[in-house]
Design a protein around this motif. Sequence first.
Motif: not given
Length: 288
Positions: A11, A181, A261
């Motif tokens: 994450r 991300a 993420h």
Amino acid sequence: MSTALKEKVGRYGIWSVGLRSEDPDRRPQLAEAAAELEQLGFGAVWLGGNSAPRHALPLLAATSRLTVGTSIQSIWDYDAEASAAGFAEVESAHPGRFLLGLGVSHAKMAEQYRRPYAALVAYLDALDAAGVPAGRRVLAALGPKNLELTRDRAAGAIPYLVTPEHTARARRILGEEPLLAPEFKVVLETDPDRARALARSSLAPYLTLPNYTNSFLRLGFTEDDLSDGGSDRLIDALFAWGDASRIRERIHAFHEAGADHVALQVVDASPRDTLPHKSWHTLAALLN
């Protein structure tokens, strides 16, 4: 592949210019930093600046699980054949742990800058021909067209200088499978004036780059928000600052918007290539 990739990167990650260096004397320092970040629980590190696969080697050698990605490698400064060769070298030494993060950079930074979308498509074609898997490359996509290209030709997107609203839009374009991300800047400062001053100093160079200012305008900010170093509204959207609870809430907003993420970049008064070890520990404790 995408599910496995998401599990690998986890994450949270760290974005840092300081983790990229051409100086061989700094390699032990970089290796130590990478091992520290892995121990702190971060799943990935992202090499800021115009980085290349070789810059990942000392970090990968010092760790056993950490994913390392370029954020980004400019398609203008490294031709696709060289990029593919660099990828193959890293992959041979550390299978499955490197992500080739690519982007078109900016007209002010690349004399060759022409028809960036077409150039990126051609670059991906050349990587395909050289055997670089689509599942091991990610794109610094901001606008809808590049996000659609990411969906079709890469493992995911690593947008820089964005908000949770951008993340929600990006997720709708990408669909559920690709990695999303975003990078997000954190100022570990509770005083509003000082926090915003540090943020404005960090933001200033980007306000001269149309790729970013156009992205801000698409997100609903105005020309007034972009003047005088950025309005409080713009600063507070692009940077997390405040106490631990507020910073944690701002980071989690990206996950709630659809991010898999978040690549966290510490912003403070130190030179940009400093390795902020204490702040990394603070972030790790805050997120845990």
